[in-house]
Design a protein around this motif. Structure first.
Motif, PDB file in Angstrom:
ATOM      1  N   LYS A   1      12.885   2.348   3.626  1.00 39.89           N
ATOM      2  CA  LYS A   1      11.479   2.918   3.687  1.00 39.89           C
ATOM      3  C   LYS A   1      10.868   1.689   2.949  1.00 39.89           C
ATOM      4  CE  LYS A   1      11.961   5.840   6.736  1.00 39.89           C
ATOM      5  NZ  LYS A   1      11.551   5.660   8.204  1.00 39.89           N
TER       6      LYS A   1
ATOM      7  N   LEU B   1       6.844   2.119   1.566  1.00 39.03           N
ATOM      8  CA  LEU B   1       6.489   3.341   1.004  1.00 39.03           C
ATOM      9  C   LEU B   1       7.080   3.032  -0.461  1.00 39.03           C
ATOM     10  CD1 LEU B   1       7.260   6.101   3.403  1.00 39.03           C
ATOM     11  CD2 LEU B   1       4.879   5.118   3.017  1.00 39.03           C
ATOM     12  N   SER B   2       6.248   3.409  -1.499  1.00 39.18           N
ATOM     13  CA  SER B   2       6.949   3.618  -2.939  1.00 39.18           C
ATOM     14  C   SER B   2       7.684   4.795  -3.068  1.00 39.18           C
ATOM     15  CB  SER B   2       5.660   3.573  -3.875  1.00 39.18           C
ATOM     16  OG  SER B   2       4.747   4.619  -3.685  1.00 39.18           O
TER      17      SER B   2
ATOM     18  N   GLU C   1       7.066   7.305  -4.967  1.00 43.21           N
ATOM     19  CA  GLU C   1       5.889   8.465  -4.846  1.00 43.21           C
ATOM     20  C   GLU C   1       5.529   8.698  -3.377  1.00 43.21           C
ATOM     21  OE1 GLU C   1       6.715   6.330  -8.589  1.00 43.21           O
ATOM     22  OE2 GLU C   1       5.938   5.640  -6.781  1.00 43.21           O
ATOM     23  N   GLN C   2       5.208   7.815  -2.823  1.00 41.27           N
ATOM     24  CA  GLN C   2       4.738   8.091  -1.552  1.00 41.27           C
ATOM     25  C   GLN C   2       5.837   8.517  -0.465  1.00 41.27           C
ATOM     26  OE1 GLN C   2       3.478   3.827  -0.870  1.00 41.27           O
ATOM     27  NE2 GLN C   2       1.506   4.232  -0.739  1.00 41.27           N
ATOM     28  N   LEU C   3       6.973   7.950  -0.700  1.00 42.21           N
ATOM     29  CA  LEU C   3       8.086   8.505  -0.011  1.00 42.21           C
ATOM     30  C   LEU C   3       8.416   9.923  -0.213  1.00 42.21           C
ATOM     31  CD1 LEU C   3      10.238   8.294   2.250  1.00 42.21           C
ATOM     32  CD2 LEU C   3      11.575   7.236   0.551  1.00 42.21           C
ATOM     33  N   ASP C   4       8.167  10.401  -1.542  1.00 42.02           N
ATOM     34  CA  ASP C   4       8.441  11.780  -1.956  1.00 42.02           C
ATOM     35  C   ASP C   4       7.371  12.781  -1.558  1.00 42.02           C
ATOM     36  OD1 ASP C   4       9.608  13.947  -3.607  1.00 42.02           O
ATOM     37  OD2 ASP C   4       7.769  13.941  -4.934  1.00 42.02           O
ATOM     38  N   ALA C   5       6.116  12.163  -1.423  1.00 41.50           N
ATOM     39  CA  ALA C   5       5.034  12.754  -0.853  1.00 41.50           C
ATOM     40  C   ALA C   5       5.242  13.168   0.888  1.00 41.50           C
ATOM     41  CB  ALA C   5       3.700  12.065  -0.969  1.00 41.50           C
ATOM     42  N   ARG C   6       5.805  12.094   1.397  1.00 44.33           N
ATOM     43  CA  ARG C   6       5.996  12.139   3.016  1.00 44.33           C
ATOM     44  C   ARG C   6       7.344  13.050   2.873  1.00 44.33           C
ATOM     45  NH1 ARG C   6       7.086   9.255   7.891  1.00 44.33           N
ATOM     46  NH2 ARG C   6       7.857  10.839   9.010  1.00 44.33           N
TER      47      ARG C   6
ATOM     48  N   ARG D   1       5.988  16.658   2.906  1.00 42.22           N
ATOM     49  CA  ARG D   1       5.227  17.024   4.214  1.00 42.22           C
ATOM     50  C   ARG D   1       6.073  17.349   5.265  1.00 42.22           C
ATOM     51  NH1 ARG D   1       1.959  12.295   2.977  1.00 42.22           N
ATOM     52  NH2 ARG D   1       2.962  11.267   4.497  1.00 42.22           N
TER      53      ARG D   1
END
Length: 412
Positions: free
Chosen positions: A270, A273-274, A276-281, A284
């Motif tokens: 990915k 995505l950083s 942090e962004q991947l963790d947020a994804r 979700r």
């Protein structure tokens, strides 16, 4: 009387460029090719599309030559990538430039490139002979011609060895040029594979056989070195032995010194995505599938075949409910998706490589003319030389530039 002024052994990219160039200078040229169809290897380059060259300047070009780049300085000055493009356009073959400055025929047909080269040589006056060269003929310190395997002999004052390397032997590249060079007293650097699929140690690679990944970033790193030796976004493929595909072939050219040196490959699944962004994804998706087992909750993020491998490597039980997964476990999943790491075991055989590294030692070849420093009238061009480049049209340009230089200066 000689059969020709110039005898070219091998009707590949380098040999045809050399033959056409020499013939256009008014020299009597004979091309000796073991196959009925010339330029067979050109036909399969670039997955049948033929990446003719790379539209870059000389300095940028040389940065993509890991082996003996300075040797090519003079040859590129005589025929640059731009001049190669102009040559094909002048021969009636329209070209286009794609990502990474890679140049292809507008038709996307390698056959059109091969046919253009053959037509150029024939129209210039080169004669083609089908046969296999068995050995070079010498008189004192000069080449005199070639003995064929059927007993025939062809005589010329100049001989250009453009026989290719060891890759794709079915196209005729069976290492004959190395034997000819050694017979002339030349040193031959041990040939090996470059731009070749990579064998991986981890057994889980076999579980992913057939899986193709797009828009991923592949990083190759050498043990004990902080910066990567290669990193690029693109496509790759898992196989029964490890990995292949465009990214992997490119990475292989940067991996040198095996088995003494240790290398790893890491895939960022990915790259957009950083962490942090991947963790947020991930959070979700877990909220969306909160009552599912982990193994059944990653379908929106990963290819189906990859999910059991990632979960197994994370150490999290397959049946763990997603609402029970801890922050630390989630961090392990993110880490694996941002860096699925494999250990390089080795390369596939050189016969499966796109190009060969190693070859005739360039210290014994005149970089301006491609003539042997040991035998008068003997020239080398193309993959038979110890020069190779990364993917992107660089290796064909090496063939064109060295072939052109040999063709310009032989038989003069």
């Amino acid at each position: 009387m000689n059969d020709a002024d110039v005898l070219v052994i091998g009707a590949g990219a380098a040999g045809l460029m050399a033959a056409g160039t020499a013939a256009s200078m008014g020299r009597r040229v004979v091309v000796l090719e073991k196959n009925e169809r010339p330029a067979r290897k050109v036909l399969i380059t670039g997955k049948g599309r033929c990446n003719v060259t790379n539209d870059c300047d000389r300095d940028a070009f040389l940065q993509n030559i890991p082996q003996n780049p300075r040797f090519l300085f003079s040859a590129l000055s005589q025929l640059s990538p731009r001049e190669t493009m102009a040559f094909f356009e002048s021969q009636g073959l329209p070209l286009k430039t794609e990502r990474g400055s890679r140049v292809f025929p507008c038709s996307d047909q390698a056959k059109d490139v091969a046919d253009t080269l053959v037509r150029y040589a024939k129209d210039a006056g080169a004669q083609f002979v089908t046969g296999t060269a068995a050995s070079l003929l010498f008189k004192e310190d000069a080449v005199r011609g070639v003995a064929l395997s059927d007993g025939r002999e062809l005589f010329a004052s100049s001989v250009i060895v453009a026989t290719g390397g060891l890759s794709y032997p079915k196209t005729g590249s069976t290492g004959d040029g190395y034997r000819f060079a050694r017979a002339a007293g030349h040193k031959v650097v041990q040939p090996g594979a470059s731009l070749v699929p990579i064998v991986i140690e981890e057994p889980w690679c076999r579980d992913l056989m057939g899986l193709s990944l797009r828009n991923v970033t592949l990083t190759a790193a050498r043990q004990g070195v902080s910066h990567p030796v290669y990193q690029e976004l693109g496509e790759m493929l898992f196989t029964h032995f490890g990995v292949s595909g465009p990214l992997v072939l490119s990475a292989s050219a940067h991996i040198r010194g095996l088995p003494k040196e240790r290398y790893s490959l890491s895939v960022d699944l990915k790259p957009g995505l950083s962490p942090e962004q991947l963790d947020a994804r991930l959070l979700r998706d877990f909220a969306k599938f909160q009552n599912r087992d982990l193994i059944n909750s990653l379908g929106d993020l990963l290819p189906r075949k990859l999910i059991p491998v990632i979960v197994a490597l994370s150490g999290i039980p397959f049946e763990r409910k997603v609402h029970q997964i801890t922050r630390e476990e989630r961090a392990r999943l993110v880490s694996l998706m941002k860096g699925l790491t494999m250990t390089v075991k080795g390369f596939r055989p050189v016969e499966e490589a796109i190009v060969t590294t190693g070859g005739v030692d360039v210290a014994q070849v005149n970089p301006k003319t491609m003539e042997s420093k040991l035998k008068k009238g003997l020239y080398f061009a193309g993959e038979v030389l110890d020069v190779d480049g990364y993917t992107g049209g660089f290796n064909l340009q090496i063939a064109f530039s060295t072939g052109y230089a040999a063709g310009m200066h032989c038989g003069a």
